[in-house]
Motif scaffolding. Structure first.
Motif, PDB file in Angstrom:
ATOM      1  N   TRP A  93      -2.275   9.624   9.745  1.00 39.16           N
ATOM      2  CA  TRP A  93      -2.740   8.760  10.815  1.00 39.16           C
ATOM      3  C   TRP A  93      -2.408   9.408  12.162  1.00 39.16           C
ATOM      4  O   TRP A  93      -1.590  10.321  12.233  1.00 39.16           O
ATOM      5  N   HIS A  94      -3.041   8.927  13.193  1.00 39.59           N
ATOM      6  CA  HIS A  94      -2.816   9.495  14.527  1.00 39.59           C
ATOM      7  C   HIS A  94      -1.370   9.358  14.997  1.00 39.59           C
ATOM      8  O   HIS A  94      -0.944  10.082  15.898  1.00 39.59           O
ATOM      9  N   ASP A  95      -0.607   8.451  14.383  1.00 38.79           N
ATOM     10  CA  ASP A  95       0.805   8.315  14.754  1.00 38.79           C
ATOM     11  C   ASP A  95       1.713   9.185  13.887  1.00 38.79           C
ATOM     12  O   ASP A  95       2.938   9.114  13.995  1.00 38.79           O
ATOM     13  N   GLY A  96       1.106  10.007  13.003  1.00 44.63           N
ATOM     14  CA  GLY A  96       1.871  10.956  12.213  1.00 44.63           C
ATOM     15  C   GLY A  96       2.277  10.479  10.834  1.00 44.63           C
ATOM     16  O   GLY A  96       2.780  11.277  10.026  1.00 44.63           O
ATOM     17  N   THR A  97       2.068   9.203  10.518  1.00 49.83           N
ATOM     18  CA  THR A  97       2.427   8.697   9.200  1.00 49.83           C
ATOM     19  C   THR A  97       1.329   9.029   8.191  1.00 49.83           C
ATOM     20  O   THR A  97       0.162   9.188   8.557  1.00 49.83           O
ATOM     21  N   PRO A  98       1.659   9.121   6.888  1.00 49.11           N
ATOM     22  CA  PRO A  98       0.665   9.517   5.895  1.00 49.11           C
ATOM     23  C   PRO A  98      -0.300   8.394   5.519  1.00 49.11           C
ATOM     24  O   PRO A  98       0.091   7.214   5.470  1.00 49.11           O
ATOM     25  N   PHE A  99      -1.537   8.752   5.257  1.00 53.50           N
ATOM     26  CA  PHE A  99      -2.546   7.835   4.728  1.00 53.50           C
ATOM     27  C   PHE A  99      -2.304   7.654   3.228  1.00 53.50           C
ATOM     28  O   PHE A  99      -2.141   8.628   2.499  1.00 53.50           O
ATOM     29  N   THR A 100      -2.287   6.399   2.767  1.00 52.23           N
ATOM     30  CA  THR A 100      -2.073   6.116   1.345  1.00 52.23           C
ATOM     31  C   THR A 100      -3.050   5.040   0.868  1.00 52.23           C
ATOM     32  O   THR A 100      -3.795   4.444   1.654  1.00 52.23           O
ATOM     33  N   SER A 101      -2.978   4.767  -0.437  1.00 49.50           N
ATOM     34  CA  SER A 101      -3.846   3.763  -1.040  1.00 49.50           C
ATOM     35  C   SER A 101      -3.576   2.370  -0.487  1.00 49.50           C
ATOM     36  O   SER A 101      -4.457   1.505  -0.503  1.00 49.50           O
ATOM     37  N   LYS A 102      -2.365   2.106   0.015  1.00 52.46           N
ATOM     38  CA  LYS A 102      -2.077   0.795   0.601  1.00 52.46           C
ATOM     39  C   LYS A 102      -2.941   0.540   1.830  1.00 52.46           C
ATOM     40  O   LYS A 102      -3.344  -0.597   2.105  1.00 52.46           O
ATOM     41  N   ASP A 103      -3.229   1.593   2.587  1.00 54.77           N
ATOM     42  CA  ASP A 103      -4.096   1.454   3.755  1.00 54.77           C
ATOM     43  C   ASP A 103      -5.514   1.078   3.332  1.00 54.77           C
ATOM     44  O   ASP A 103      -6.149   0.201   3.935  1.00 54.77           O
ATOM     45  N   ALA A 104      -6.012   1.742   2.292  1.00 57.39           N
ATOM     46  CA  ALA A 104      -7.356   1.448   1.799  1.00 57.39           C
ATOM     47  C   ALA A 104      -7.435   0.039   1.231  1.00 57.39           C
ATOM     48  O   ALA A 104      -8.408  -0.696   1.470  1.00 57.39           O
ATOM     49  N   ALA A 105      -6.401  -0.357   0.475  1.00 58.83           N
ATOM     50  CA  ALA A 105      -6.382  -1.697  -0.105  1.00 58.83           C
ATOM     51  C   ALA A 105      -6.375  -2.762   0.986  1.00 58.83           C
ATOM     52  O   ALA A 105      -7.103  -3.774   0.901  1.00 58.83           O
ATOM     53  N   TYR A 106      -5.575  -2.562   2.011  1.00 58.11           N
ATOM     54  CA  TYR A 106      -5.514  -3.519   3.126  1.00 58.11           C
ATOM     55  C   TYR A 106      -6.856  -3.598   3.843  1.00 58.11           C
ATOM     56  O   TYR A 106      -7.342  -4.700   4.163  1.00 58.11           O
TER      57      TYR A 106
END
Length: 536
Positions: free
Chosen positions: A135-148
């Motif tokens: 993400w633009h804030d440096g944290t990793p993209f995960t399946s939780k983001d897609a689920a949300y």
């Protein structure tokens, strides 16, 4: 059956590959003008380019591109799920990304999802997600983001146009993220077009838990938000940690809102802007005669319509609606409004060359038939109606003027009321009884689900039609292309006959750009993708 990197493999018991099944479905088509990347129609590989001048010259890195928009609103925010206009569709399309995207032949390709696989009857889908994305804030993209991101679309009060498309299929309790790289969707019903539905801009992925989109935006896309003034201007800057190596080329993009169409065109032809959203067709000759600018024509990409609310008089009498639609001289509208950039339509929300277009709809004007229907409805001396329009989108004012002229011989007296672009989409669209609107091209299931189904958020005619709802459900159940074609053709003929939307023609989108801009990608759902754009 399985999908790897967007490719569908045939198993011996299947009559159709998934590629064949989905090739007619899309929410976003990519077409490259000048130079850049065009997703391959059949092979699934990308045609590589340096994004330069199309002659092998490497793209020049750096620079700031300015884009002019007239289709904007002061009520915009930074949530991709709620976008409705050219302006917000464009900037969210640079900040965020979806799981999938579709190419010019409507095949589905991977973005944040690397592969996807349905079960036997397409009632469950498993997506394998791209790793190493930040993400633009440096944290990793995960399946939780897609689920949300998908889960929030299933709440009607949230207000996303994808609600009516996804809620009947996706069970909120059946959205699972078993590990960081896997998303599982357990459906309420078989749905063979889920990867297509999720490729719409409204399905782009946001960070898990995000609820405030008023002033901030954190995406995975090639550009990061720098500033945002709703309905006035915005600016994005290069994302140096973008997962696609070497991209983007530009340092940034600035958007400015210019409500007057001719001023917008001149901002590119002789001003500081490099690009402008769709222009009036009458302005095409101005651009064609300019030495430093050119038209970007996206053929068959859009339609403008006259919407009539069938819950409000006089349009609650279907005879009045039928009479108005019958009185339209479609060929005259095509020439007067669109300067011949398109084809006449029989009020069908897919283009005439689409394989789903029904064969039994009429495009002929019938003045005497219209008069007879009006007399039957109690308007023997004709009828007076108000038609709202705006200069928000190219051709909207011209369509209102031409429409009023061609229906007048039937005794339909149209008073045109032009509204400010700043408030048109808040105070007129879906509010007034009769107005001009527009849409971009979609697969028939997607456009019907969003704009015609009984629970559709953009149901401009406000007509609830159980027969249409049943046909849409049937279309998702089958994986046979011939059956799908028959079902959707019936559905399209039904809305052309019964619903209060007059679609005289399908036409090209005409963007305008400076010759120095290279590598931009025209895309239906988001407008333009700029990750491979550069300045010569």
């Amino acid at each position: 059956m399985s999908v790897e990197n967007g490719h569908y493999e045939r198993t011996p018991k299947e009559g159709l590959t998934r590629d064949e099944l989905l090739r007619r479905g899309f929410a976003g088509i990519i077409f490259v003008s000048g130079s850049g990347t065009l997703l391959a129609a059949c092979g699934g590989e990308e045609k590589e380019s340096e994004g330069g001048d199309g002659a092998g010259t490497a793209a020049k890195k750096g620079g700031l591109v300015q884009v002019s928009f007239s289709d904007a609103s002061a009520k915009e925010n930074l949530d991709p799920a709620l976008t409705t206009l050219s302006n917000d569709s464009f900037y969210t399309g640079q900040i965020y990304e979806g799981l999938t995207v579709a190419d010019t032949d409507w095949n589905i390709h991977p973005i944040l999802a690397e592969s996807w696989e349905p079960n036997e009857d397409a009632s469950e889908w498993t997506f394998k997600l791209r790793q190493g994305v930040k993400w633009h804030d440096g944290t990793p993209f995960t399946s939780k983001d897609a689920a949300y991101s998908i889960g929030r679309l299933l709440t009607e009060d949230f207000g996303s146009p994808l609600f009516s498309r996804l809620e009947p299929s996706i069970d909120a309790a059946g959205i699972e993220a078993p590990d960081e790289a896997t998303l599982v969707l357990k459906l309420k019903r078989p749905d063979s077009l889920i990867p297509l539905a999720l490729s719409a801009r409204h399905g782009m992925i946001v960070k898990d838990g995000t609820t405030d989109f008023a002033k901030t935006a954190v995406g995975t896309g090639p550009f990061k938000l720098k500033s945002f003034q709703p309905g006035r201007s915005w600016e994005v800057e290069k994302n140096p940690e973008y997962w696609e190596s070497g991209l983007p080329y530009l340092d940034g993009i600035r958007g400015v809102v210019i409500g007057e169409q001719s001023t917008k065109v001149q901002s590119v032809v002789s001003g500081q802007s490099h690009l402008a959203d769709p222009i009036d067709y009458s302005a095409a000759s101005t651009v064609e005669g300019a030495s430093g600018a050119e038209l970007l024509e996206f053929k068959g990409a859009t339609y403008l319509l006259v919407a009539m609310d069938q819950t409000k008089p006089p349009f609650d009498d279907e005879r009045v609606v039928d009479a108005i639609k019958m009185a339209v001289d479609r060929e005259k509208v095509l020439q007067a409004v669109y300067q011949g950039y398109g084809d006449v339509s029989g009020d069908v929300p897919v283009p005439p060359d689409d394989p789903y277009y029904p064969s039994d709809v009429s495009t002929e004007q019938d003045i005497e038939g219209a008069k007879a229907l009006l007399a039957e409805a109690g308007h023997a001396d004709g009828i007076d109606v108000e038609l709202f329009t705006s200069a928000s989108y190219g051709g909207m004012v011209d369509l209102a003027v031409a429409f009023a002229q061609v229906v007048e011989p039937a005794g339909i007296r149209v008073k045109i009321k032009q509204h400010s672009p700043d408030t048109y989409w808040d105070q007129v669209w879906l509010v007034k009884p009769m107005y001009v609107s527009y849409y971009t091209r979609r697969h028939p299931n997607e456009i019907l689900s969003v704009t015609y189904a009984s629970n559709a958020p953009w149901n401009e005619a406000k007509l609830k039609n159980p027969e249409l709802d049943a046909l849409l459900a049937d279309g998702l159940k089958t994986t046979d292309e011939d059956e799908q074609r028959e079902i959707y053709s019936q559905a399209l003929a039904l809305v052309a006959d019964k619903h209060g939307t007059s679609i005289p023609a399908w036409t090209s989108k005409l963007w305008v750009k400076k010759n120095s801009l290279k590598g931009e990608e025209l895309e239906l759902s988001r407008g333009m993708i700029m990750k491979k754009a550069s300045l010569a």
